[in-house]
Design a protein around this motif. Structure first.
Motif, PDB file in Angstrom:
ATOM      1  N   TYR A   1       0.828  -1.207   0.000  1.00  0.00           N
ATOM      2  CA  TYR A   1       0.000   0.000   0.000  1.00  0.00           C
ATOM      3  C   TYR A   1       0.865   1.262   0.000  1.00  0.00           C
TER       4      TYR A   1
ATOM      5  N   ASN B   1      -9.412  -0.846  -4.403  1.00  0.00           N
ATOM      6  CA  ASN B   1      -9.676   0.459  -3.791  1.00  0.00           C
ATOM      7  C   ASN B   1     -10.666   0.334  -2.650  1.00  0.00           C
TER       8      ASN B   1
ATOM      9  N   ASP C   1      -7.862  -0.658   0.304  1.00  0.00           N
ATOM     10  CA  ASP C   1      -7.126   0.606   0.220  1.00  0.00           C
ATOM     11  C   ASP C   1      -7.389   1.412   1.489  1.00  0.00           C
TER      12      ASP C   1
END
Length: 502
Positions: free
Chosen positions: A125, A246, A250
């Motif tokens: 990430y 996402n 995320d």
């Protein structure tokens, strides 16, 4: 070029106002909880607009028109996958993260597979955020270069310093509230640009569609089954996997799920932010197509040094500087710049949160007091900001910022979505199964991404990947999930057989 006084005043007033507004949230950030999730008290509609603005940023506002100008609407297929990813997020991801007792998106992976899984995903990430921040800062420098002819590296460095101050003082509350303001202004600015382009054509608005149709500029890409080209199907599948990543893993999005007052509000925010992006991204692609028609009909308006296809990202900033009415230019430049700053702030804030929760509190000092936690958040933001500037400077060598961002995000994601899906949907999967899956997934990603560049001599040529680079995350994710799933079935079956034999 010298910016007209009206545009300069609009730019300065807007920028000073938005920065001061963001910095005013400093007085509300007296704890790590307020800095990272706003104490869970933010309105759902504001969080939804913030999710939308996270999608937009300067990557969408500048790179999407640049891509449409250079080629066609193939990139819009990415947006078509968002509703599918949104449904899965609302159905599975939002309840999961609202239910666990951690602000980190990767705490769940540790509960399933151990500390190594959390460390692996959080590292992927952080690398992805560096690529994102670098792309945005590079794209922010383009309109400023077109307006003032300032040095692009200098603009990147100054922007990096400004964003650091903004993010350190404002925290997540400043990021989300300023995102909401940017979202409204960016939509209005994009609509204004589209209308100006349409009604600036020598033969009227219909000429845009005539020229675009003749050049096949509205094409969504080939429907062939090729896996080496940017076909409709390659971009659709790539978009689905990226958007699942996402919404599913995320940290930027997971933090937003936690900033609302209830799970219902979080789901509303997710739907609002994601579905709003679909028509707006179509508007950005239309602007790129209209720009192509505008300069095809009036080629004398575009300088010779911008007519190279590799400089397509710089055509829209040039139009903003030279083709818009006075006043609108300053507002549009200010909104693009401020939106980019707030998006970078999101990356800085979420990255700092991960460094605090997944590294400092996990491996150095578990029970930190508020003062120590805030200092770690500040220092982590500073380090990530400096590294983001370095990545932005490296972007000077790329042909398309959008292609570069897509490629880097695909590589650095490391297929971590596959690890998350394995943990969520396969209850039999254990540490060993996940580790084998990750090893297989990383090898697949490295092969697709790196072999075309390094397997060039006659000996290695037969082993070179011919797949499109965007498939790296697709096949990497799939490899992690399938290898982990099937090894779990095999090993668990052996365990059951041994238990029965006893």
């Amino acid at each position: 070029m010298k910016l007209p006084l009206l545009d300069l005043l609009v730019f300065l007033v807007y920028m000073v106002g938005i920065v001061l507004y963001g910095c005013s949230f400093y007085f509300r950030n007296k704890s790590a909880d307020a800095f990272t999730v706003g104490s869970g008290n933010l309105p759902a509609w504001v969080v939804g607009l913030s999710i939308f603005a996270t999608y937009v940023s300067s990557i969408s506002f500048l790179a999407l028109p640049g891509k449409a100008y250079q080629t066609n609407w193939n990139g819009f297929v990415f947006s078509l996958s968002i509703p599918i990813a949104s449904y899965i997020a609302v159905r599975f991801f939002v309840p999961l993260y609202r239910g666990i007792n951690s602000v980190s998106a990767y705490y769940y992976l540790e509960t399933r597979f151990g500390a190594w899984a959390r460390l692996y995903a959080s590292a992927c990430y952080l690398l992805t955020q560096l690529a994102r921040m670098g792309s945005i800062m590079f794209l922010l420098a383009l309109p400023m270069n077109a307006l003032f002819d300032w040095n692009i590296p200098a603009i990147i460095i100054v922007t990096g310093i400004g964003v650091l101050v903004y993010s350190l003082m404002g925290g997540i509350q400043a990021v989300i509230w300023t995102d909401a303001i940017q979202a409204i202004i960016l939509i209005a600015g994009a609509l204004a640009c589209a209308l100006v382009l349409l009604y600036s054509m020598p033969e009227g608005p219909s000429q845009v569609f005539k020229i675009a149709a003749e050049q096949d500029k509205f094409s969504l890409g080939s429907l062939s089954s090729s896996l080496s080209d940017s076909t409709f199907w390659v971009i659709l599948v790539y978009g689905l996997f990226i958007n699942l990543q996402n919404f599913g893993i995320d940290q930027s999005y997971v933090q937003r799920y936690l900033t609302t007052k209830s799970e219902k509000d979080a789901k509303f925010s997710t739907w609002l932010g994601s579905l709003l992006y679909l028509p707006v991204s179509a508007l950005f692609f239309f602007i790129g197509t209209a720009l192509f028609a505008y300069y095809q009909a009036q080629p004398h308006l575009l300088p010779a040094n911008l007519q190279e296809p590799s400089l397509s990202d710089r055509v829209f900033p040039y139009f903003i500087a030279n083709g818009l009415p006075s006043g609108l230019t300053g507002l549009l430049i200010a909104s693009i710049f401020a939106a980019g700053m707030s998006t970078i702030s999101t990356s800085l804030n979420s990255s700092a949160t991960i460094i605090l929760t997944d590294y400092y509190q996990r491996y150095f000092q578990k029970n930190t007091n508020e003062k120590t936690s805030m200092w770690v958040l500040y220092l982590a933001s500073l380090v990530m900001g400096i590294l983001g500037v370095i990545v932005a400077l490296a972007m000077l060598q790329v042909k398309s910022a959008l292609d570069a961002w897509w490629a880097l995000s695909s590589i650095f994601s490391g297929g971590m979505l596959g690890l998350f899906l394995l943990g969520y949907f396969s209850q039999k999967a254990r540490n060993r199964d996940a580790l084998l899956g990750v090893i297989a997934g990383v090898l697949v990603i490295c092969w697709i991404s790196l072999s075309p560049a390094y397997f060039r001599n006659d000996f290695w040529a037969p082993f070179k990947s011919t797949l499109h680079p965007n498939l790296a995350i697709v096949l990497g994710t799939t490899a992690i999930f399938l290898i982990g799933f099937f090894t779990a079935q095999i090993f668990n079956r052996k365990v059951n057989v041994n238990l029965k034999s006893r």
